[in-house]
Design a protein around this motif. Structure first.
Motif, PDB file in Angstrom:
ATOM      1  N   GLN A 111     -12.500  -7.496  -4.045  1.00  0.00           N
ATOM      2  CA  GLN A 111     -13.687  -7.406  -4.893  1.00  0.00           C
ATOM      3  C   GLN A 111     -13.478  -8.199  -6.177  1.00  0.00           C
ATOM      4  O   GLN A 111     -12.453  -8.053  -6.857  1.00  0.00           O
ATOM      5  CB  GLN A 111     -13.995  -5.940  -5.237  1.00  0.00           C
ATOM      6  N   ASP A 112     -14.476  -9.038  -6.500  1.00  0.00           N
ATOM      7  CA  ASP A 112     -14.489  -9.804  -7.749  1.00  0.00           C
ATOM      8  C   ASP A 112     -13.186 -10.576  -7.968  1.00  0.00           C
ATOM      9  O   ASP A 112     -12.640 -10.612  -9.082  1.00  0.00           O
ATOM     10  CB  ASP A 112     -14.750  -8.871  -8.940  1.00  0.00           C
ATOM     11  N   GLY A 113     -12.692 -11.193  -6.899  1.00  0.00           N
ATOM     12  CA  GLY A 113     -11.518 -12.040  -7.015  1.00  0.00           C
ATOM     13  C   GLY A 113     -10.198 -11.304  -7.090  1.00  0.00           C
ATOM     14  O   GLY A 113      -9.164 -11.927  -7.355  1.00  0.00           O
ATOM     15  N   ILE A 114     -10.201  -9.985  -6.842  1.00  0.00           N
ATOM     16  CA  ILE A 114      -8.980  -9.189  -6.875  1.00  0.00           C
ATOM     17  C   ILE A 114      -8.799  -8.482  -5.533  1.00  0.00           C
ATOM     18  O   ILE A 114      -9.760  -7.951  -4.968  1.00  0.00           O
ATOM     19  CB  ILE A 114      -9.007  -8.138  -8.002  1.00  0.00           C
ATOM     20  N   VAL A 115      -7.567  -8.483  -5.033  1.00  0.00           N
ATOM     21  CA  VAL A 115      -7.206  -7.756  -3.820  1.00  0.00           C
ATOM     22  C   VAL A 115      -6.536  -6.447  -4.230  1.00  0.00           C
ATOM     23  O   VAL A 115      -5.557  -6.455  -4.984  1.00  0.00           O
ATOM     24  CB  VAL A 115      -6.234  -8.564  -2.942  1.00  0.00           C
ATOM     25  N   TYR A 116      -7.091  -5.336  -3.764  1.00  0.00           N
ATOM     26  CA  TYR A 116      -6.507  -4.020  -4.011  1.00  0.00           C
ATOM     27  C   TYR A 116      -5.964  -3.492  -2.692  1.00  0.00           C
ATOM     28  O   TYR A 116      -6.652  -3.545  -1.664  1.00  0.00           O
ATOM     29  CB  TYR A 116      -7.563  -3.049  -4.553  1.00  0.00           C
ATOM     30  N   LEU A 117      -4.738  -2.984  -2.706  1.00  0.00           N
ATOM     31  CA  LEU A 117      -4.165  -2.485  -1.465  1.00  0.00           C
ATOM     32  C   LEU A 117      -3.161  -1.386  -1.765  1.00  0.00           C
ATOM     33  O   LEU A 117      -2.647  -1.255  -2.887  1.00  0.00           O
ATOM     34  CB  LEU A 117      -3.486  -3.605  -0.679  1.00  0.00           C
ATOM     35  N   SER A 118      -2.887  -0.583  -0.734  1.00  0.00           N
ATOM     36  CA  SER A 118      -1.900   0.484  -0.841  1.00  0.00           C
ATOM     37  C   SER A 118      -0.763   0.213   0.128  1.00  0.00           C
ATOM     38  O   SER A 118      -0.952  -0.396   1.183  1.00  0.00           O
ATOM     39  CB  SER A 118      -2.547   1.839  -0.520  1.00  0.00           C
ATOM     40  N   GLY A 119       0.436   0.645  -0.249  1.00  0.00           N
ATOM     41  CA  GLY A 119       1.593   0.454   0.611  1.00  0.00           C
ATOM     42  C   GLY A 119       2.864   0.380  -0.205  1.00  0.00           C
ATOM     43  O   GLY A 119       2.958   0.920  -1.308  1.00  0.00           O
ATOM     44  N   GLY A 120       3.869  -0.311   0.328  1.00  0.00           N
ATOM     45  CA  GLY A 120       5.139  -0.400  -0.365  1.00  0.00           C
ATOM     46  C   GLY A 120       5.801   0.963  -0.475  1.00  0.00           C
ATOM     47  O   GLY A 120       5.506   1.893   0.276  1.00  0.00           O
ATOM     48  N   THR A 121       6.680   1.118  -1.440  1.00  0.00           N
ATOM     49  CA  THR A 121       7.353   2.397  -1.656  1.00  0.00           C
ATOM     50  C   THR A 121       7.913   2.447  -3.063  1.00  0.00           C
ATOM     51  O   THR A 121       8.114   1.410  -3.705  1.00  0.00           O
ATOM     52  CB  THR A 121       8.480   2.613  -0.624  1.00  0.00           C
ATOM     53  N   ASN A 122       8.129   3.663  -3.570  1.00  0.00           N
ATOM     54  CA  ASN A 122       8.768   3.844  -4.871  1.00  0.00           C
ATOM     55  C   ASN A 122       9.631   5.105  -4.820  1.00  0.00           C
ATOM     56  O   ASN A 122       9.675   5.787  -3.805  1.00  0.00           O
ATOM     57  CB  ASN A 122       7.719   3.904  -5.995  1.00  0.00           C
TER      58      ASN A 122
END
Length: 448
Positions: free
Chosen positions: A74-85
């Motif tokens: 949206q609006d030139g930005i990719v938002y995503l979930s994942g990875g780890t911490n």
């Protein structure tokens, strides 16, 4: 042989709710993938995982874990979930993911990280971005959710969280200052669960109402249309959650869609001819306008219904595509794909795209029903997106690879990707796609 085909068609409707229950219960609302496989629910990246490569890849970004849900663009930005911490680790056996995950914001043009949020648990949803970034966090026990809650983020910082639920919590839609959620468990049905509205500004609850397991809903005007248990479509008032009407039928689209003033639903009840009709229903009242079913070699079992202009385009299990008059449901033309058709068509302007089981991608003139072109993609093909710039399709796993391809409206291939890992459903802008992999890569795909 005909008996086997007949059983397959009838079993298609009987197994829809069961398959949806698997998606809701086992995957906790995660993207089961348009690829027909369930992704790994763990978070550890594969040691031998490789970045997507080839001429279609504009950039890649690697997280520290796995990407299971569809990115949001949206609006030139990719938002995503994942990875780890390292904020949290599940302390029970058979709970996924094993460690807490992140939410990322990347620039769509270059994949540069804008911010990263370290969640205190797994992130079970694709982000919704509307006056804030909203995600669901929590754990999955396979049969139910654990400590699942809605979180609002602003510039990567946590603004508020809702109370925790030991149910699967599904982020459905957001509109006019409210976010809508549904719950589910592994006993997938039309009662015993909750649908509720949360105020986007502070996380307070507007209203809640009892319904069935709800994993999909959409807002149109002042109404929220939801599907409970994979088989009951209900219209709720967005201001107070009152039910306006319901039909024990499922939508003719992969997700709930309203076409101007109508929904096109698929009946699970046979008519007097042994067929399962498509039913045109008033969006405001739920009243029936017409039914469509026609004789085919076996019982008529629709697999999709999409409206555009003055027509409704209906796919049927045995490979038929029908152009139907939107006003009265009369047949205008029919087209044979020469192989089973399991998914709804994708309609862009006057072009109808459909995928057949034998790997065919068909482009059909929406006025005449004539074929414009046909292409073949390895494996069982699905169309994952279509717009005025073209269509993006995938091929199921074949020889250890999964495939994505983009075609221009005239059938010219614009780009292709083959990759050995599970790929999420892509976020799409035109024929540009953003996709995640099991080993934690994000890749932007486009014509070079």
């Amino acid at each position: 042989m005909k008996t086997g085909l007949r059983m397959n068609r009838r079993e298609l409707l009987a197994t829809v709710s069961v398959s949806l229950a698997g998606v809701a219960g086992c995957l906790n609302g995660e993207d089961a993938g348009p690829f027909g496989e369930s992704p790994d629910n763990g978070t550890a990246a594969d040691d031998d995982g490789e970045a997507p490569g080839g001429n279609a890849v504009q950039w890649t970004y690697q997280t520290s874990g796995s990407i299971r849900n569809q990115p949001t663009l949206q609006d030139g930005i990719v938002y995503l979930s994942g990875g780890t911490n390292e904020r949290a680790k599940s302390n029970k056996e058979h709970v996924r993911p094993e460690r807490s995950e992140n939410v990322y914001a990347l620039t769509a043009d270059a994949g540069a990280e804008q911010w990263q949020y370290e969640a205190p648990a797994g992130v079970t949803s694709s982000p919704i971005v509307r006056d804030g970034v909203f995600v669901v966090t929590g754990w999955s026990a396979g049969t139910h959710g654990i400590e699942q809650q809605l979180v609002r983020l602003d510039d990567g910082s946590e603004t508020w969280t809702t109370e925790e639920h030991d149910r699967y919590l599904h982020l459905l839609d957001s509109s006019d200052g409210a976010v809508y959620l549904g719950t589910s468990d592994d006993e997938y049905g039309i009662q015993g669960e909750e649908l509720f509205a949360i105020r986007a500004s502070d996380g307070d609850q507007y209203w809640s109402t009892e319904t069935g397991d709800t994993t999909d809903a959409t807002i149109n005007g002042d109404t929220l249309y939801s599907v409970a248990g994979g088989r009951r479509t209900t219209a709720f008032a967005v201001n107070d959650g009152d039910e306006r009407w319901h039909r024990d039928m499922r939508p003719g689209t992969d997700d709930v869609r309203v076409f101007d003033d109508a929904l096109y639903l698929i009946s699970e009840q046979e008519n007097e001819n042994g067929n399962y009709p498509v039913v045109a229903v008033s969006a405001s009242e739920g009243s029936e306008r017409w039914r469509f079913s026609v004789p085919v070699d076996e019982p008529f079992v629709p697999t999709g219904a999409v409206a555009s202009g003055d027509a409704v385009y209906i796919t049927e299990y045995g490979g038929w595509l029908f152009g139907v008059d939107r006003a009265d449901g009369s047949e205008n033309w029919r087209y044979s794909a020469d192989s089973d058709t399991r998914d709804p068509p994708v309609v862009v302007d006057d072009m109808v795209y459909l995928a057949s089981k034998n790997g065919g991608v068909h482009a059909v003139d929406g006025t005449t029903g004539d074929r414009e072109w046909k292409r073949t993609v390895p494996g069982q093909v699905r169309i994952v997106a279509g717009n005025q710039q073209g269509v993006i399709v995938r091929g199921g796993k074949e020889e250890g690879m999964q495939h994505l391809r983009a075609y221009a409206p005239d059938g010219t291939e614009q780009w292709s990707l083959s990759h050995p890992e599970h790929l999420t459903r892509p976020a799409v802008d035109g024929t540009r796609a953003i996709v995640g992999t099991r080993s934690g890569y994000v890749a932007a795909l486009a014509e070079q």
